[in-house]
Design a protein around this motif. Structure first.
Motif, mmCIF file in Angstrom:
data_model
loop_
_atom_site.group_PDB
_atom_site.id
_atom_site.type_symbol
_atom_site.label_atom_id
_atom_site.label_comp_id
_atom_site.label_asym_id
_atom_site.label_seq_id
_atom_site.Cartn_x
_atom_site.Cartn_y
_atom_site.Cartn_z
ATOM 1 N N ALA A 1 -1.648 -11.970 -4.643
ATOM 2 C CA ALA A 1 -1.337 -11.091 -5.764
ATOM 3 C C ALA A 1 -2.597 -10.811 -6.593
ATOM 4 O O ALA A 1 -2.848 -9.665 -7.017
ATOM 5 C CB ALA A 1 -0.251 -11.724 -6.634
ATOM 6 N N GLY A 2 -3.398 -11.832 -6.833
ATOM 7 C CA GLY A 2 -4.614 -11.626 -7.629
ATOM 8 C C GLY A 2 -5.629 -10.740 -6.933
ATOM 9 O O GLY A 2 -6.242 -9.861 -7.567
ATOM 10 N N PHE A 3 -5.826 -10.928 -5.629
ATOM 11 C CA PHE A 3 -6.797 -10.116 -4.910
ATOM 12 C C PHE A 3 -6.341 -8.657 -4.816
ATOM 13 O O PHE A 3 -7.161 -7.732 -4.939
ATOM 14 C CB PHE A 3 -7.014 -10.690 -3.514
ATOM 15 N N SER A 4 -5.046 -8.413 -4.612
ATOM 16 C CA SER A 4 -4.546 -7.037 -4.571
ATOM 17 C C SER A 4 -4.714 -6.364 -5.929
ATOM 18 O O SER A 4 -4.981 -5.145 -6.002
ATOM 19 C CB SER A 4 -3.082 -7.024 -4.153
ATOM 20 N N GLU A 5 -4.573 -7.136 -7.024
ATOM 21 C CA GLU A 5 -4.785 -6.538 -8.345
ATOM 22 C C GLU A 5 -6.257 -6.163 -8.551
ATOM 23 O O GLU A 5 -6.563 -5.139 -9.186
ATOM 24 C CB GLU A 5 -4.332 -7.521 -9.417
ATOM 25 N N LEU A 6 -7.173 -6.986 -8.015
ATOM 26 C CA LEU A 6 -8.583 -6.644 -8.094
ATOM 27 C C LEU A 6 -8.868 -5.329 -7.377
ATOM 28 O O LEU A 6 -9.657 -4.490 -7.858
ATOM 29 C CB LEU A 6 -9.430 -7.763 -7.496
ATOM 30 N N ILE A 7 -8.260 -5.123 -6.219
ATOM 31 C CA ILE A 7 -8.465 -3.881 -5.477
ATOM 32 C C ILE A 7 -7.850 -2.709 -6.216
ATOM 33 O O ILE A 7 -8.456 -1.620 -6.321
ATOM 34 C CB ILE A 7 -7.871 -4.013 -4.066
ATOM 35 N N GLU A 8 -6.656 -2.885 -6.748
ATOM 36 C CA GLU A 8 -5.967 -1.789 -7.426
ATOM 37 C C GLU A 8 -6.724 -1.347 -8.671
ATOM 38 O O GLU A 8 -6.835 -0.142 -8.954
ATOM 39 C CB GLU A 8 -4.553 -2.224 -7.807
ATOM 40 N N THR A 9 -7.275 -2.287 -9.418
ATOM 41 C CA THR A 9 -7.994 -1.942 -10.654
ATOM 42 C C THR A 9 -9.479 -1.666 -10.414
ATOM 43 O O THR A 9 -10.206 -1.374 -11.380
ATOM 44 C CB THR A 9 -7.848 -3.090 -11.659
ATOM 45 N N GLN A 10 -9.970 -1.768 -9.175
ATOM 46 C CA GLN A 10 -11.347 -1.466 -8.791
ATOM 47 C C GLN A 10 -12.361 -2.317 -9.569
ATOM 48 O O GLN A 10 -13.435 -1.844 -9.933
ATOM 49 C CB GLN A 10 -11.666 0.021 -9.009
ATOM 50 N N LEU A 11 -11.992 -3.569 -9.827
ATOM 51 C CA LEU A 11 -12.923 -4.448 -10.536
ATOM 52 C C LEU A 11 -14.106 -4.837 -9.666
ATOM 53 O O LEU A 11 -15.177 -5.208 -10.181
ATOM 54 C CB LEU A 11 -12.191 -5.710 -11.011
ATOM 55 N N LEU A 12 -13.960 -4.755 -8.351
ATOM 56 C CA LEU A 12 -15.053 -5.116 -7.443
ATOM 57 C C LEU A 12 -15.811 -3.898 -6.940
ATOM 58 O O LEU A 12 -16.710 -4.033 -6.099
ATOM 59 C CB LEU A 12 -14.503 -5.900 -6.241
ATOM 60 N N GLY A 13 -15.480 -2.722 -7.443
ATOM 61 C CA GLY A 13 -16.153 -1.502 -7.018
ATOM 62 C C GLY A 13 -15.152 -0.414 -6.675
ATOM 63 O O GLY A 13 -13.937 -0.636 -6.635
ATOM 64 N N PRO A 14 -15.667 0.792 -6.415
ATOM 65 C CA PRO A 14 -14.764 1.923 -6.104
ATOM 66 C C PRO A 14 -13.966 1.664 -4.820
ATOM 67 O O PRO A 14 -14.479 1.113 -3.850
ATOM 68 C CB PRO A 14 -15.734 3.099 -5.930
ATOM 69 N N VAL A 15 -12.678 2.094 -4.869
ATOM 70 C CA VAL A 15 -11.770 1.932 -3.730
ATOM 71 C C VAL A 15 -11.052 3.258 -3.503
ATOM 72 O O VAL A 15 -10.645 3.930 -4.472
ATOM 73 C CB VAL A 15 -10.739 0.807 -3.990
ATOM 74 N N ALA A 16 -10.898 3.635 -2.260
ATOM 75 C CA ALA A 16 -10.227 4.895 -1.932
ATOM 76 C C ALA A 16 -8.771 4.850 -2.405
ATOM 77 O O ALA A 16 -8.138 3.790 -2.398
ATOM 78 C CB ALA A 16 -10.286 5.141 -0.425
ATOM 79 N N PRO A 17 -8.204 5.996 -2.836
ATOM 80 C CA PRO A 17 -6.820 6.032 -3.338
ATOM 81 C C PRO A 17 -5.785 5.444 -2.372
ATOM 82 O O PRO A 17 -4.871 4.732 -2.822
ATOM 83 C CB PRO A 17 -6.582 7.518 -3.613
ATOM 84 N N PRO A 18 -5.847 5.737 -1.043
ATOM 85 C CA PRO A 18 -4.821 5.138 -0.163
ATOM 86 C C PRO A 18 -4.820 3.599 -0.220
ATOM 87 O O PRO A 18 -3.759 2.971 -0.204
ATOM 88 C CB PRO A 18 -5.199 5.647 1.226
ATOM 89 N N TYR A 19 -6.019 3.006 -0.294
ATOM 90 C CA TYR A 19 -6.082 1.547 -0.347
ATOM 91 C C TYR A 19 -5.580 1.004 -1.692
ATOM 92 O O TYR A 19 -4.988 -0.083 -1.766
ATOM 93 C CB TYR A 19 -7.511 1.071 -0.083
ATOM 94 N N ARG A 20 -5.850 1.801 -2.744
ATOM 95 C CA ARG A 20 -5.350 1.379 -4.049
ATOM 96 C C ARG A 20 -3.817 1.406 -4.067
ATOM 97 O O ARG A 20 -3.171 0.519 -4.654
ATOM 98 C CB ARG A 20 -5.906 2.279 -5.149
ATOM 99 N N GLU A 21 -3.228 2.425 -3.424
ATOM 100 C CA GLU A 21 -1.761 2.482 -3.378
ATOM 101 C C GLU A 21 -1.191 1.313 -2.578
ATOM 102 O O GLU A 21 -0.183 0.709 -2.963
ATOM 103 C CB GLU A 21 -1.326 3.819 -2.769
ATOM 104 N N ARG A 22 -1.851 1.003 -1.475
ATOM 105 C CA ARG A 22 -1.369 -0.135 -0.682
ATOM 106 C C ARG A 22 -1.543 -1.449 -1.451
ATOM 107 O O ARG A 22 -0.686 -2.337 -1.386
ATOM 108 C CB ARG A 22 -2.141 -0.203 0.636
ATOM 109 N N ALA A 23 -2.638 -1.582 -2.177
ATOM 110 C CA ALA A 23 -2.849 -2.796 -2.975
ATOM 111 C C ALA A 23 -1.777 -2.916 -4.057
ATOM 112 O O ALA A 23 -1.292 -4.028 -4.357
ATOM 113 C CB ALA A 23 -4.241 -2.776 -3.592
#
Length: 567
Positions: free
Chosen positions: A352-374
């Motif tokens: 849950a914590g790692f998916s939130e990091l991806i969704e909020t892009q705290l580790l860098g830019p993430v493509a929208p499809p991956y953010r939706e999956r996160a």
């Protein structure tokens, strides 16, 4: 045509039997008493005289068993009076089991001794006239007679007369020394005869101080089985268990058990249907030799004349070791479940914590499809974490390991906070959660975190079952003098559903709906009910709503008692 005449020669057959042996005397005594009790033979001087002759050849235990069988018949008063002449164990058994009219009891009471009348006073099925007849003997009737040993009487008499001086090796040395008081306390007999009460008290106290301790009494044998008989209400009227006082008057079979006697639903259902019971569970909670788990089997009894149900006759045995082992295994399973929950919680929180990091892009830019999956993974992980927390809570309750704190808090702010936290979930389902303002000064005495979790899980379960444009109403108010009530209305999908069906609902088909309990609505409601009980309250289910009651605080935290401590 001639008429057939039937001649009952039962008495002749019984009296002709050989009663010279111990077995023959017991058989004749039993048969003759049974014939008289069933009114097949008259209770005249001949038959009663025969019973008196046989009485000395029959053990007291057999005579007591015959007396207990009077509960199954209508013995004449003459037979009951004869058994009342016997020793106390036999007389008490007859007087407790016999059923006579008030006139017969009143005529019999003057012939009884204090012990017999004491046995009648323990009965609660006698008429008022009989109770008044017993009360007419006054308080002097409440005495216990005791006859000292002849040797003790002789020693006391000798000491009173001063004619015996015990030697050093005399068995009565301690008694004589105890009874010889100092000169300044010696008193002469009063003019009315005998000694003053004060002198008797002094002698008894001196003897108790100087006598040597007696040998330890042998331990009573363990009770592993007993027989019992109940009346039509399920109340025990007879038992051969020792001590009898632990069972007589207890309601073992009936709609509701009391007196620390708890029977399972199998017993109650059989009682309603007047059918037999086999290996049902019974728990006796009162301290003593009979406490613990039992297995009972019983058959219904019916009046031969009217066919009316008159009670149950059965036996009980200690629960076998495998049943106790099953209980221990159940407790071990709860401990194992708690360990498994702990192992699942750590990786689930990490996901849950790692998916939130991806969704909020705290580790860098993430493509929208991956953010939706996160985001989807985070929502699923949150539901899984909630399920793991529910399993952990259920395991702690089952294993009696739930730790609760005796808090005092205001109920209205807590309910408002829970409703506010669940509004986003209600919005995603298209329903509304309406809160009716309650008394802001109403305080609760229980664990605050546990109460918040109880209300939050309950409301979330109802929201997950609600339909679009449906409103769930939440009300917090004061109930009876020591309880506060939180009422939550059912969604249409759960309204008017029987309680058994509601508590046993499996996991719903719409598992992808937000907030839907992964373990099912039935599990969530059962968990809420058990948690409410741990908090010192309860959960009641009505056709249109559910009510959670919690204990009201006395005045402050120092005065409120911890009601939610686990056992």
């Amino acid at each position: 045509m001639g008429q057939w005449v039937r001649f009952d020669d039962s008495l002749k057959t019984v009296l002709a039997a050989d009663a010279s042996t111990a077995f023959g005397a017991q058989a004749t005594f039993r048969q003759l008493a049974d014939l008289i009790a069933r009114e097949r033979v008259a209770a005249d001087s001949e038959t009663l005289g025969r019973l008196r002759v046989l009485r000395d050849q029959v053990p007291a235990s057999v005579r007591a068993a015959v007396a207990r069988s009077f509960a199954l018949g209508q013995p004449p008063v003459e037979l009951v009076a004869m058994f009342a002449e016997d020793e106390q164990s036999v007389a008490s058994a007859a007087l407790r089991a016999a059923r006579l009219s008030s006139e017969h009891w009143i005529s019999l009471i003057p012939q009884l001794g204090p012990g017999g009348r004491a046995a009648l006073r323990r009965r609660d099925d006698l008429g008022r006239d009989v109770e008044r007849a017993l009360a007419s003997f006054g308080s002097t009737d409440f005495t216990l007679a005791y006859t000292p040993e002849p040797q003790a009487d002789a020693m006391l008499d000798a000491l009173e007369l001063g004619s015996v001086t015990p030697s050093i090796n005399s068995p009565g040395k301690d008694v004589a020394g105890a009874l010889q008081m100092p000169a300044e306390t010696d008193r002469q007999p009063s003019a009315a005869g005998g000694f003053d009460i004060a002198e008797l008290v002094d002698r008894i106290a001196s003897y108790q101080q100087q006598r040597t301790p007696s040998a330890t009494l042998p331990a009573m044998p363990a009770v592993d089985h007993f027989r019992f008989q109940t009346d039509a209400e399920g109340t025990v009227r007879w038992t051969d268990a020792m001590p009898r006082g632990a069972l007589i008057g207890a309601r073992l079979i009936g709609e509701a058990a009391f007196g620390d006697a708890i029977a399972d639903a199998v017993v109650r259902d059989a009682f309603r249907q007047r059918i037999s019971v086999t290996d049902a569970c019974l728990t006796l909670g009162q301290p003593g030799m009979l406490a613990g788990a039992w297995r009972i089997s019983a058959v219904p009894l019916f009046d031969p004349a009217t066919g009316q149900f008159i009670g149950y006759h059965g036996s009980a045995r200690r629960a076998r070791s495998e049943h106790l082992a099953a209980q221990m295994a159940e407790k071990s399973n709860a401990e194992g479940l708690r360990r498994l929950v702990h192992e699942l919680r750590t990786p689930t929180n990490a996901i849950a914590g790692f998916s939130e990091l991806i969704e909020t892009q705290l580790l860098g830019p993430v493509a929208p499809p991956y953010r939706e999956r996160a985001a989807a993974i985070r929502l699923l992980a949150a539901d899984l974490v909630a399920t793991i927390e529910d399993l952990d809570l259920a395991a702690r309750i089952e294993g009696h390991a739930l730790e609760l704190r005796p808090d005092v808090f205001e109920l209205a702010p807590l309910v408002a906070r829970v409703v506010a936290e669940l509004q986003p979930l209600a919005g995603s389902r298209g329903c509304t959660l309406d809160l009716v303002p309650g008394d802001p000064a109403l305080s609760i005495a229980c664990d605050e975190r546990g109460a918040e979790r109880l209300l939050s899980r309950l409301m979330a379960t109802f929201i997950s079952a609600a339909q679009s444009d449906e409103a769930i109403r939440v009300t917090a108010a004061k109930g009876v003098s020591t309880e506060a009530m939180v009422t939550v209305t059912f969604p249409r999908a759960l309204a008017d559903m029987p309680e058994d069906r509601l508590l046993n609902m499996e996991a719903e088909s719409a598992m992808d709906a937000p907030g839907t309990p992964l373990l099912g609505t039935g599990f969530a409601l059962r968990l809420a009910r058990n948690l409410a009980a741990q908090l010192g309250g309860r959960l009641a289910i009505a056709p249109s709503h559910i009510v959670v009651t919690l204990p009201i605080a006395v005045a402050a935290l120092g005065e409120a008692q911890p009601t939610g401590q686990a056992v």
